[in-house]
Design an enzyme around this catalytic site. Structure first.
Site, mmCIF file in Angstrom:
data_model
loop_
_atom_site.group_PDB
_atom_site.id
_atom_site.type_symbol
_atom_site.label_atom_id
_atom_site.label_comp_id
_atom_site.label_asym_id
_atom_site.label_seq_id
_atom_site.Cartn_x
_atom_site.Cartn_y
_atom_site.Cartn_z
ATOM 1 C CG HIS A 259 -8.912 -3.492 -1.418
ATOM 2 N ND1 HIS A 259 -9.515 -3.818 -2.591
ATOM 3 C CD2 HIS A 259 -9.860 -3.595 -0.436
ATOM 4 C CE1 HIS A 259 -10.807 -4.100 -2.348
ATOM 5 N NE2 HIS A 259 -11.031 -3.965 -1.063
ATOM 6 N NE ARG B 277 -4.729 -8.434 -1.159
ATOM 7 C CZ ARG B 277 -5.225 -9.658 -0.970
ATOM 8 N NH1 ARG B 277 -4.781 -10.397 0.019
ATOM 9 N NH2 ARG B 277 -6.144 -10.120 -1.780
ATOM 10 C CD GLU B 278 -6.145 -3.998 -4.140
ATOM 11 O OE1 GLU B 278 -6.605 -2.900 -4.491
ATOM 12 O OE2 GLU B 278 -6.851 -5.009 -3.962
ATOM 13 N NE ARG C 296 -16.923 -7.354 -2.090
ATOM 14 C CZ ARG C 296 -15.865 -7.054 -2.830
ATOM 15 N NH1 ARG C 296 -15.445 -5.805 -2.888
ATOM 16 N NH2 ARG C 296 -15.231 -7.987 -3.518
ATOM 17 C CG PHE D 290 -2.416 -8.075 -10.370
ATOM 18 C CD1 PHE D 290 -2.328 -8.852 -9.246
ATOM 19 C CD2 PHE D 290 -2.225 -8.689 -11.622
ATOM 20 C CE1 PHE D 290 -2.046 -10.211 -9.338
ATOM 21 C CE2 PHE D 290 -1.936 -10.035 -11.706
ATOM 22 C CZ PHE D 290 -1.847 -10.798 -10.561
ATOM 23 C CE1 TYR E 14 -12.845 -9.978 -7.973
ATOM 24 C CE2 TYR E 14 -14.526 -9.399 -6.386
ATOM 25 C CZ TYR E 14 -13.219 -9.364 -6.802
ATOM 26 O OH TYR E 14 -12.294 -8.703 -6.055
ATOM 27 C CD GLU F 198 -8.863 -4.879 -9.656
ATOM 28 O OE1 GLU F 198 -7.694 -4.950 -9.231
ATOM 29 O OE2 GLU F 198 -9.865 -4.995 -8.932
HETATM 30 ZN ZN LIG Z 1 -8.674 -3.864 -4.482
#
Ligand SMILES: [Zn+2]
Ligand SMILES: *[C@@H]1O[C@H](CO)[C@@H](O)[C@H](O)[C@H]1NC(C)=O
Ligand SMILES: *[C@@H]1O[C@H](CO)[C@@H](O)[C@H](O)[C@H]1NC(C)=O
Ligand SMILES: *[C@@H]1O[C@H](CO)[C@@H](O)[C@H](O)[C@H]1NC(C)=O
Length: 429
Positions: free
Chosen positions: A181, A183-184, A256, A310, A363, A385
């Site tokens: 991901h 932006r992490e 995903r 996060f 989730y 996370e």
């Molecule tokens: Zn992520």
């Protein structure tokens, strides 16, 4: 004077982050299961970006564009959910982040000996130069692999570290990646920190005697670069070949896109969604690379760690439906041991880690990397996370001065997990 200087800095940066003018973040406090479910469904319908998903024990942080704000706050009121505005203009928050990063860079520039600074976020070329330098300095234990490419033809560089050239079949393999991901930003430095600790900073021989390592700091280099140059909150890949509307909404959610119960739950068929799974499993070159590594070493990889941010959580399968893995006992034991070690090295104002089945404590997510790895028989598969501080002005964007701390504590946790994983491997789990 100081104020004036700040204003000037902002004026210079003003052209950037235009898109986020008037966007807000809200902190929400859900206290019942029903509120959580209703908020997630309303937010998803509105297209709200859940920077962290709310649950019963932890507040959530929602990134909301001006068009969504009225309806969202109306729903929050109707559902009786407490909320407060966290940042009321995301553009100025991002301008401030840039300012902090620039300031950090100045102090770094004064110290010419620094080779891979951990007191700032680094663009892709700095990370790749670091990997090149390590590879040429440690030719006997490292191998830099650079023959895999992203959608935009950037190399997805990764490093294999071993003192037996990966030839000893009796050694377990540890696979760790970050940056799926985009932006992490806190994830890639943790991986480069580990690379350093296994080369330049190696002071525990057993780390190389007892296991081999595969480390991928930036799985999604196109997205990562895009977050530096165009859009700080970009999450997905940058592919434009998965659907007819891809010029307007490029990219796929890498986490995903794996072939285990792909597109069965908690995804969105809207290509503009942040959780769009692609038009088939492994449509993305970035996830296909991880598939190939996982398959090549499936009998030896004893632990796979997939880094995100996060929320301070260690999540394990099954994420797609929340069911219990046959190895739930080991997963929980090792996950908890890692969380304890992290806690021991953490700062008092960092949130404590929670450990559990990903679908129940965060989730659901179908087609995730950890589910896929676990489905191949890899006993220990965890999504971390990493921490953020939603109490401070920032949250998602952890201030650069905390990067080193997160690297340090996360590595302390991972080392404990690796030790237990290797013991498990010896026993033939
Ligand atoms: Zn992520
Ligand atoms: C969330 O709301 C509950 C109930 O009103 C309250 O007890 C709790 O302190 C709140 N949590 C936070 C972090 O504000
Ligand atoms: C910080 O310094 C690095 C290395 O000199 C450079 O590549 C990067 O672009 C700089 N970042 C900013 C925001 O100035
Ligand atoms: C993903 O699942 C949804 C819901 O079942 C379905 O409508 C959609 O066509 C699926 N996407 C693809 C590309 O198969």
């Amino acid at each position: 004077m100081k104020f004036l200087a700040l204003v000037t800095m902002y004026a210079l940066a003003a052209a950037k982050h235009e898109k986020y003018f008037g966007w807000k973040t809200y902190i929400v406090n859900t206290t019942t299961e029903e509120q959580v479910i209703k908020l997630v469904s309303t937010g998803t319908k509105l297209g709200v970006d859940f920077l962290t998903t709310p649950n019963l024990e932890e507040e959530g942080l929602l990134l909301v564009n001006p068009k969504q704000q009225e309806e969202l706050t109306r729903s929050l009121n109707a559902l009786g959910i407490q909320y407060r505005t966290h940042a009321d203009n995301i553009k100025s928050l991002l301008d401030h982040d840039d300012f902090l990063i620039k300031e950090q860079n100045k102090s770094i520039a004064l110290r010419s000996d620094v080779f891979m600074p951990y007191d700032n976020y680094q663009p892709l070329d700095v990370i790749y130069n670091f990997m090149d330098a390590i590879a040429s300095k440690f030719p006997t234990t490292t191998k830099l692999v650079r023959n895999s490419f992203s959608f935009d033809r950037r190399p997805i560089k990764y490093m294999k570290i071993s003192n037996t050239n990966f030839q000893d079949e009796k050694k377990p393999v540890i696979l760790i990646d970050g940056g799926i991901h985009a932006r992490e930003w806190i994830a890639p430095p943790v991986v480069t920190w580990i690379i350093r600790k296994l080369t330049e900073g190696l002071n525990e021989r057993h780390l190389l005697d007892d296991q081999d390592w595969i480390l991928v700091p930036v799985v999604n280099p196109d997205g990562y670069d895009y977050t530096f140059t165009q859009d700080r909150y970009w999450r997905k890949t940058r592919s434009t070949n998965t659907h007819h509307n891809a010029r307007r909404c490029p990219g796929v959610d890498g986490n995903r896109n794996f072939a285990h119960f792909w597109n069965t739950s908690d995804t969105s068929s809207d290509p503009c969604s942040l959780i769009y799974p692609g038009n088939y499993a492994f449509s993305e070159l970035e996830t296909s690379l991880l598939r190939d590594i996982l398959q090549q070493y499936r009998s030896r990889i004893v632990m796979y760690i997939n880094l995100h941010s996060f929320g301070s959580m260690i999540l394990y399968p099954w994420l797609h439906d929340g069911s219990r893995s046959r190895r739930a006992h080991y997963l929980h034991l090792v996950g908890t041991a890692m969380a304890d070690a992290i806690h021991y090295h953490s700062l008092h104002h960092f949130p404590g880690y929670r450990v559990g089945n990903g679908a129940t404590i965060l989730y659901g997510a179908s087609g995730s990397g950890v589910d896929y790895a676990h489905s191949l028989g890899i006993p220990l598969a965890f999504a971390f996370e990493l921490p953020g501080l939603s109490e401070s002005n920032h949250g998602f964007n952890l201030e650069p001065r905390y990067i080193k701390q997160v690297c340090l504590e996360t590595w302390a946790g991972i080392k404990v997990g690796v030790k237990q994983a290797t013991k498990l491997f010896r026993k033939g789990y």
